[in-house]
Design an enzyme around this catalytic site. Structure first.
Site, PDB file in Angstrom:
ATOM      1  N   GLY A   1       0.775  -1.252   0.000  1.00 30.28           N
ATOM      2  CA  GLY A   1       0.000   0.000   0.000  1.00 30.28           C
ATOM      3  C   GLY A   1       0.797   1.288   0.000  1.00 30.28           C
ATOM      4  O   GLY A   1       0.267   2.354  -0.317  1.00 30.28           O
TER       5      GLY A   1
ATOM      6  N   CYS B   1      -9.360  -2.916   2.957  1.00 27.35           N
ATOM      7  CA  CYS B   1      -8.052  -3.580   2.907  1.00 27.35           C
ATOM      8  C   CYS B   1      -8.235  -4.904   3.624  1.00 27.35           C
ATOM      9  O   CYS B   1      -8.842  -4.948   4.703  1.00 27.35           O
ATOM     10  CB  CYS B   1      -7.009  -2.724   3.629  1.00 27.35           C
ATOM     11  SG  CYS B   1      -5.444  -3.580   3.928  1.00 27.35           S
TER      12      CYS B   1
ATOM     13  N   CYS C   1      -6.541  -8.883  -2.174  1.00 30.18           N
ATOM     14  CA  CYS C   1      -5.866  -7.639  -1.803  1.00 30.18           C
ATOM     15  C   CYS C   1      -6.451  -6.518  -2.657  1.00 30.18           C
ATOM     16  O   CYS C   1      -6.411  -6.592  -3.887  1.00 30.18           O
ATOM     17  CB  CYS C   1      -4.375  -7.807  -2.075  1.00 30.18           C
ATOM     18  SG  CYS C   1      -3.412  -6.313  -1.829  1.00 30.18           S
ATOM     19  N   ASN C   2      -6.995  -5.513  -2.000  1.00 30.12           N
ATOM     20  CA  ASN C   2      -7.580  -4.382  -2.734  1.00 30.12           C
ATOM     21  C   ASN C   2      -6.508  -3.608  -3.489  1.00 30.12           C
ATOM     22  O   ASN C   2      -6.725  -3.146  -4.607  1.00 30.12           O
ATOM     23  CB  ASN C   2      -8.284  -3.435  -1.763  1.00 30.12           C
ATOM     24  CG  ASN C   2      -9.471  -4.083  -1.088  1.00 30.12           C
ATOM     25  OD1 ASN C   2     -10.597  -3.927  -1.526  1.00 30.12           O
ATOM     26  ND2 ASN C   2      -9.227  -4.831  -0.024  1.00 30.12           N
ATOM     27  N   THR C   3      -5.339  -3.460  -2.867  1.00 32.09           N
ATOM     28  CA  THR C   3      -4.262  -2.667  -3.464  1.00 32.09           C
ATOM     29  C   THR C   3      -3.746  -3.339  -4.740  1.00 32.09           C
ATOM     30  O   THR C   3      -3.583  -2.688  -5.785  1.00 32.09           O
ATOM     31  CB  THR C   3      -3.092  -2.519  -2.459  1.00 32.09           C
ATOM     32  OG1 THR C   3      -3.625  -2.178  -1.176  1.00 32.09           O
ATOM     33  CG2 THR C   3      -2.118  -1.474  -2.906  1.00 32.09           C
TER      34      THR C   3
END
Ligand code: DGL
Length: 255
Positions: free
Chosen positions: A40, A182, A70-72
């Protein structure tokens, strides 16, 4: 054939945990990119390269679907990944849409907590402009919470002090929902709920992501039934201590 999950570290285990509930008869491979955690605070280009390296390793492991837990990593790399590999790849995004819907009639606001990189990517800003027609969505990066999580810091008092400091700038009475954007953050859902005014709901995208995984497995005829599920943990620096940590993290979710 297994379903692979990828995250920078132990965050994605919160998504794997949801998969175990919804799809208990599948086999799983969980891969943490320990050489590069955290994602991040890196640039999109850096994360893209890290994700690609990890996915190349995962693809040698006989997997039938990949969840970018994982959003990132999803916001940085999903399009390129989908054009490079033929198996289904499921990504994640902060649950902004359901949170906006939940507050359509409450008159309350939505606060999205995620990594710095997730919040500054066009994938996120475009999502917000598409669904936030009442301009009720605010966001705050919380990179320190990823660090607490990677250090297995689940000390209630310590984490509540951290949240108290971070949330001091917000009038919590005017918020109806906090979105955990997240995958490292759902470890702290209960600790956070305990200290929030009762009317605030805390949501994450884990169940939605696993629903999507399940639909994709069904529609591509990839659903599999074992008598029980098996999980293998791998990490990019091959550290046996980190493998133990991942297993411990899974146990913590079951406490
Ligand atoms: N778990 C990750 C996410 O969902 C990223 C944490 C990090 O590596 O910074 O965004």
């Amino acid at each position: 054939m297994r379903i692979a999950f990828l995250d920078s570290g132990i965050g994605g285990i919160t998504v794997l945990n949801e998969a175990l509930k919804q799809l208990p008869d599948e086999n799983y491979l969980f891969f943490a990119d320990t050489l590069h955690v955290p994602y991040g605070t890196k640039s999109m280009e850096e994360v893209n390269a890290c994700v690609k390296q990890s996915v190349d390793i995962i693809m040698n492991e006989q997997v039938k679907a990949l969840v970018i837990a994982c959003n990132t990593a999803t916001s940085s790399a999903i399009s390129e990944l989908r054009s490079s590999y033929s198996i289904p790849i499921i990504g994640m995004e902060p649950a902004v849409k359901p949170a906006v819907e939940m507050n359509r009639t409450t008159g309350k606001r939505v606060l999205v907590l995620a990594t710095e990189l997730t919040l500054k990517q066009s994938k996120y800003t475009e999502l917000v402009s598409r669904v936030d027609d009442q301009c009720i969505v605010d966001s705050m990066p919380l990179p320190e919470l990823v660090e607490h999580c990677e250090a297995l810091n689940f000390d209630r008092k310590n984490i509540q002090d951290f949240f108290t400091t971070k949330l001091a700038a917000f009038d919590l009475d005017s918020y109806g929902t906090i979105v955990l954007g997240c995958t490292h953050f759902p470890y702290y859902t209960d600790i956070l709920k305990e200290m929030l005014p009762e009317h605030i709901q805390v949501v994450d995208g884990n169940a939605g992501t696993v629903n999507r995984l399940s639909q994709v497995l069904q529609s591509t005829d990839r659903m599999y039934s074992n008598s029980s599920s098996r999980i293998e943990y791998m990490c990019s620096n091959n550290d046996p201590e980190y493998i133990k940590k991942m297993k411990r993290a899974m146990e913590i979710l079951h406490l």
